[in-house]
Design an enzyme around this catalytic site. Structure first.
Site, short mmCIF file in Angstrom:
data_model
loop_
_atom_site.label_atom_id
_atom_site.label_comp_id
_atom_site.label_asym_id
_atom_site.label_seq_id
_atom_site.Cartn_x
_atom_site.Cartn_y
_atom_site.Cartn_z
N LEU A 9 0.85 -1.19 0.00
CA LEU A 9 0.00 0.00 0.00
C LEU A 9 0.89 1.23 0.00
O LEU A 9 1.51 1.56 1.00
CB LEU A 9 -0.92 0.00 1.23
CG LEU A 9 -1.72 -1.27 1.49
CD1 LEU A 9 -2.60 -1.10 2.71
CD2 LEU A 9 -2.56 -1.64 0.27
N GLY A 135 14.26 5.07 10.95
CA GLY A 135 14.62 4.51 9.65
C GLY A 135 15.26 3.15 9.72
O GLY A 135 14.66 2.18 10.20
N ILE A 137 17.77 2.12 11.46
CA ILE A 137 18.42 1.73 12.72
C ILE A 137 17.61 0.64 13.42
O ILE A 137 16.43 0.85 13.73
CB ILE A 137 18.57 2.94 13.66
CG1 ILE A 137 19.32 4.08 12.97
CG2 ILE A 137 19.29 2.53 14.94
CD1 ILE A 137 19.33 5.36 13.76
N LYS A 206 7.33 9.57 17.42
CA LYS A 206 8.34 8.54 17.66
C LYS A 206 8.60 8.34 19.15
O LYS A 206 8.79 7.21 19.62
CB LYS A 206 9.63 8.90 16.93
CG LYS A 206 9.48 8.92 15.41
CD LYS A 206 10.69 9.52 14.72
CE LYS A 206 10.50 9.55 13.21
NZ LYS A 206 11.64 10.22 12.53
#
Length: 430
Positions: A9, A135, A137, A206
């Site tokens: 998606l 990302g 990591i 985050k």
């Protein structure tokens, strides 16, 4: 070897890279997953765009995302559309049909992570989202799995590459905020509308995800105290340098009040140049984890971009494919602790306050009396003449509550001898 069919998606920066790598490295991925991973379809908003670089058969593209996730021949779903809706509805629809999900959607997870995990548990499927934070990591899986036997007490990190690039340019090259932002946009680090980054929304989402995993408690974006970097000035950066410090936008998640509550905040702060996070340059991310038994751990690397984020997505895809091939489900959400979030006013830290004042006798005594009134102890004071009758007064405090500091600043602004409260910034890492 069994074949698992994947619905993708979204085919933007991350999605197109996922599609390309899934196509080009199909043999390697199959060997690692224990099953052939085959694209069943790619949902996009517009069919007319040229997507030949992905190597995907054009017949696989569709604008019917709901129809794609509902197909009985789809086994796994990868969501990289972003946003809240229709992503939430599509993910829930996939789970209801027994399909495991890999997503990079930090905003959705920060708002509805608990509900999504509950749905995954109910339907016996996996929900993985390593790409949602930092990302490429490997961070969430170590917190969720590798440190499952430990007691994490603090997570402190730089989780937004755009703001780190801007602040690094301001520190390293003396660049002003506006100029550094323009450079970040020219390099593709910042969007045309940089609000999500520079106002801290991206980092706060985050932080909510990190706190929920680290402390086994439901935390949402609304629980995170958020301040961006739009008001950070060259003077702030120079003042930090004079203290042997550097300004960074930090996401700070910590156990507080003896472990009974959780503190979650995102804001710019001065940290000593000797701290491991101080040396994180450019658009890179780094997260510092403190655990009772493992001690201090550092996770560092590229925190955004198509290829790095796709790496994390594909890592999760291989994992859920292994689980599916083996007839098992990986670890789900863990909310057993259910700790409440501590109010920001109770947060204790040090502060750097810059005041524009009259340059005359008695000013310092008046300022010191206001700090004493609110039981905020002064560590250092530095005064510099700014003109015949003006001066800049820089005060660094010992640790105090945010509530006490806010009351202090409010009273300082009322003093006749204080012309301006130029900046207030927290000091961390000591």
């Amino acid at each position: 070897m069994n074949t698992l069919r994947v619905a993708l998606l979204g085919c933007g920066v991350v999605g197109s890279e996922v599609a390309r790598q899934l196509t080009e490295h199909s043999a390697d991925l199959a060997a690692r997953a224990g099953a052939q991973l085959e694209l069943a379809g790619v949902a996009v908003r517009r069919l007319e765009r040229d997507r030949s670089a992905t190597g995907v058969d054009p017949s696989l593209f569709t604008t019917d995302a709901a129809g794609l996730v509902s197909r009985p021949d789809v086994d796994l779903v990868v969501e990289v559309v972003g946003g809240i809706e229709p992503a939430r509805g599509l993910i829930l629809a996939a789970m209801e049909r027994g399909k495991s999900v890999v997503t990079a959607n930090k905003a959705l997870l920060a708002d509805d992570g608990h509900a999504l995990h509950t749905a995954a548990d109910k339907h016996g499927v996996d929900l993985y989202y390593e790409a949602a934070v930092a990302g490429a990591i490997p961070l969430l899986r170590p917190l969720r799995e590798s440190l499952a036997g430990d007691h994490v007490t603090r997570v402190l990190g730089i989780v937004n590459g755009t703001t780190n690039y801007i602040l690094d340019q301001m520190d390293s090259n003396g660049t002003g905020f506006a100029e550094a932002l323009e450079e970040a946009q020219a390099l593709g680090y910042a969007e045309a509308d940089p609000t999500a980054d520079v106002e801290g929304f991206d980092a706060s989402a985050k932080a909510a995800i990190l706190a929920g995993i680290a402390f086994h408690s439901p935390v949402t974006s609304a629980d995170v105290h958020r301040e961006g970097i739009a008001n950070v000035t060259s003077a702030d950066v120079a003042s930090a340098r004079a203290m042997g410090a550097v300004v960074k936008l930090l996401a700070i998640c910590e156990l507080t009040n003896g472990g009974s509550t959780v503190g979650v905040r995102v804001h710019p702060a001065m940290i000593p140049r000797t701290h491991p996070l101080a040396g994180v340059r450019g658009a890179y991310n780094a997260v510092f984890v403190e655990a009772e038994y493992a001690g201090q751990l550092m996770f560092y690397g590229p925190g955004a971009g198509g290829a790095p984020t796709a790496s994390a997505v594909l890592g999760d895809l291989v994992t859920v494919a292994r689980n599916r091939a083996g007839g098992v489900v990986g670890p789900g959400g863990s909310w057993y602790a259910d700790r409440p979030v501590r109010p920001m006013g109770e947060t204790v830290t040090r502060y750097h306050i810059s005041l524009g004042v009259d340059d005359r006798a008695g000013v310092l005594a008046n300022v010191a009396n206001v700090f004493a009134k609110h039981d905020v102890s002064i560590e250092t004071v530095r005064q510099r003449a700014e003109g015949p009758t003006d001066a800049e007064l820089v005060v660094v405090t010992h640790k105090a509550t945010d509530q006490a500091l806010s009351a202090t600043v409010e009273d300082l602004s009322r003093l006749d001898t204080v012309r301006d409260v130029m900046s207030v910034m927290r000091v961390e890492g000591e």
